[in-house]
Design an enzyme around this catalytic site. Structure first.
Site, PDB file in Angstrom:
ATOM      1  CG  MET A 105      -1.855   1.523   1.508  1.00 21.80           C
ATOM      2  SD  MET A 105      -2.760   1.437   2.777  1.00 21.80           S
ATOM      3  CE  MET A 105      -1.376   1.669   4.035  1.00 21.80           C
ATOM      4  CG  ASP A 113       0.459   8.136  -2.870  1.00 23.13           C
ATOM      5  OD1 ASP A 113       1.511   7.918  -2.210  1.00 23.13           O
ATOM      6  OD2 ASP A 113       0.666   8.691  -4.041  1.00 23.13           O
ATOM      7  CD  GLN A 120      -1.961   4.725  -6.277  1.00 21.18           C
ATOM      8  OE1 GLN A 120      -1.041   4.574  -7.079  1.00 21.18           O
ATOM      9  NE2 GLN A 120      -3.316   4.761  -6.497  1.00 21.18           N
ATOM     10  NE  ARG A 140       3.277  11.205  -9.865  1.00 24.54           N
ATOM     11  CZ  ARG A 140       4.385  11.128 -10.773  1.00 24.54           C
ATOM     12  NH1 ARG A 140       4.280  11.028 -12.032  1.00 24.54           N
ATOM     13  NH2 ARG A 140       5.316  11.309 -10.078  1.00 24.54           N
ATOM     14  CD  GLU A 146       5.085  11.665  -6.420  1.00 24.55           C
ATOM     15  OE1 GLU A 146       5.065  10.862  -7.359  1.00 24.55           O
ATOM     16  OE2 GLU A 146       5.510  11.731  -5.214  1.00 24.55           O
ATOM     17  CD1 TRP A 195       7.758   8.193  -2.519  1.00 25.19           C
ATOM     18  CD2 TRP A 195       7.876   5.883  -2.674  1.00 25.19           C
ATOM     19  NE1 TRP A 195       6.564   7.630  -2.983  1.00 25.19           N
ATOM     20  CE2 TRP A 195       6.741   6.322  -3.123  1.00 25.19           C
ATOM     21  CE3 TRP A 195       8.377   4.656  -2.876  1.00 25.19           C
ATOM     22  CZ2 TRP A 195       5.621   5.545  -3.696  1.00 25.19           C
ATOM     23  CZ3 TRP A 195       7.483   3.758  -3.524  1.00 25.19           C
ATOM     24  CH2 TRP A 195       6.100   4.143  -3.895  1.00 25.19           C
TER      25      TRP A 195
END
Length: 500
Positions: free
Chosen positions: A41, A43, A59, A170, A222, A304
């Site tokens: 999993m 965002d 996600q 995005r 983002e 990340w």
């Protein structure tokens, strides 16, 4: 033969115990933060409140516990604390993977799908086009649900926003702009934000760009968000922009801007880069839609730098607790504040409160807390600024330290000795955060789960979120101050999830 049967039965019982333990108490499994039962999993997506239910989409890659072709997972809750995992909402299709986005309740049926339809707005990510390097592999699409989010129908006219040739295009966050009776899309476009408007969620017009010369640019922009908050009689617009990398303590993080929005253009009043959270584990944080005057934020509790390597099994990643947002003026600057939502109080069970406690060197609270789980909320206030550290520890010798350094005027979380840290070279470090509150009074709220701490200092002016991986539960607790100080109040609450 009899001995063989007994051995077989013993093995079966032990295996059954192992399965039970794995199912109900996997190591590092958070107890009041949402995690999927299994697999990857990242965002949070499409967070929306509808008919008494909070919907969290996210996600999700259902086939492995590392990042893969993205789907929208789905979970629901009545209180944002206890979550029930639902069937997958959106699957990849011929237009690509289902990347991040948002969801709204179309009360006026502007799209024609039905009154009060839930409409998801998301990024289609085409891996084939990405390999061809056309620069047009990300587009925006919509889907709708007429049964409270149980099933979804993708719009036949997708995509609704074509890519003009931007490689990172995005994460649409959509909200209704009542003053002009239109929808506003806040979209991350490489290193800036682009605003679009629409009367019906289907046809979109580009309005303006923001951010070419503002904020941090250490990585790709983002997962943006845009919403107003009333403050001192004025409406101030908040623009959240998550960035990866480029955070204040390395890796991914969320920054924000304060200003005005007229339905077309966002104008920032911020004079400095401001951060939602100074810890390393609150990314892609955005707010729930349709919550009235409450602005409730939740993020992905990872980074990340190491998200694919953290030592959890059979799942990876959790979300932060939900946080109520506000604004506070300090001098000539206005800051966004975040504190745990009041619903967290529903987990409170046993605990204790003490007043006017003098600390010289160390106050050991382990026996008084009597908390083997390590799940707790600690609230404390002191009238005088002095070095202070809150130490979570266990029998294995692991320590996680949360504190305030008076000389540097900084809060910190030190996870260098917090347990397993060797899966990524930069994980076991000390993270620093600015203190913005004036005066000498310090107030701290610390929320601890199995493998995370969330610090809210000075009524939410400074927030820090960090995950960690201790060998055994952090059942020991001490407050230390070498210089010595008097704490006006300490309130310790054991947090007991009602179901998990």
């Amino acid at each position: 033969m009899k001995k063989t049967i007994i051995c077989f039965l013993l093995i079966s019982v032990l295996a059954g115990s192992s399965i039970m333990a794995q199912e109900f108490k996997e190591k590092y499994r958070p107890q009041f933060h949402f995690t999927p039962k299994a697999n990857w999993m990242n965002d949070p997506n499409g967070m929306v409140y509808h008919n008494g239910i909070y919907h969290l989409f996210y996600q999700y890659y259902p086939n492995d516990k590392i990042w893969g072709p993205m789907h929208w997972g789905h979970a629901t809750s009545k209180d944002m604390i206890s979550w029930k995992e639902q069937p997958i909402a959106l699957y990849p299709d011929s237009l690509g993977y289902i990347f991040s986005g948002s969801a709204v309740v179309d009360k006026n049926n502007t799209a024609g799908f039905g009154k009060d339809a839930m409409v998801a707005i998301f990024t289609h990510h085409d891996p084939i086009q990405e390999k061809l390097k056309t620069g047009k592999h990300e587009t925006q699409s919509i889907a709708y649900s007429l049964d409270e989010g149980k099933t979804w129908t993708k719009y036949k006219g997708n995509p609704v926003v074509q890519n003009p040739g931007i490689s990172d295009f995005r994460d649409p966050k959509v909200r209704w702009f009542e003053a002009q009776k239109k929808w506003i899309m806040t979209l991350a476009t490489k290193d800036r934000i682009t605003f679009y408007s629409s009367p019906d969620l289907k046809s979109w017009t580009r309005e303006s760009d923001f951010g070419a010369n503002e904020g941090g640019h250490g990585g790709v922009w983002e997962c943006p968000d845009l919403f107003p908050i009333k403050h001192e009689g004025k409406e101030i617009w908040v623009l959240i922009v998550n960035i990866n990398p480029g955070g204040p303590n390395k890796g991914s993080a969320g920054q924000y801007f304060l200003g005005d929005f007229d339905g077309k253009t966002f104008t920032s009043n911020s004079k400095e880069t401001k951060w939602l959270d100074y810890g390393t584990d609150n990314y892609a944080a955005v707010t729930f839609a349709n919550t009235g005057d409450r602005n409730i934020l939740m993020g992905w509790m990872s980074n990340w730098q190491y998200a694919n390597q953290v030592p959890t099994d059979p799942w990876r990643s959790a979300n932060t607790i939900a946080r109520e947002l506000g604004l506070k003026t300090v001098g000539k600057e206005i800051y966004l504040t975040s504190v745990p939502v009041k619903e967290l109080d529903g987990l409170s069970s046993t605990g204790f409160s003490v007043k006017n406690v003098k600390i010289k060197n160390e106050l050991d609270l382990t026996d008084k807390a009597n908390n083997k789980s390590g799940l707790f909320r600690l609230d404390l206030t002191t009238e005088s600024t002095a070095d202070i550290s809150i130490v979570l520890a266990n029998e294995a010798g692991n320590e996680l330290i949360v504190g305030y350094d008076k000389a540097a005027n900084q809060y910190y979380v030190d996870r260098s000795k917090s347990g397993k840290t060797d899966f990524e070279k930069g994980f076991g470090e000390k993270h620093l955060a600015s203190r913005f509150a004036p005066g000498t009074k310090i107030s701290l709220t610390l929320v601890a789960d199995v493998a995370s701490v969330e610090l809210f200092a000075d009524n939410g002016l400074t927030a820090m979120t960090d995950i960690f991986f201790p060998e055994t539960p952090m059942s020991k607790l001490a407050i230390k101050s070498v210089s010595g100080l008097t704490i006006q109040s300490i309130k310790y609450t054991v947090l007991t999830p009602s179901m998990k």
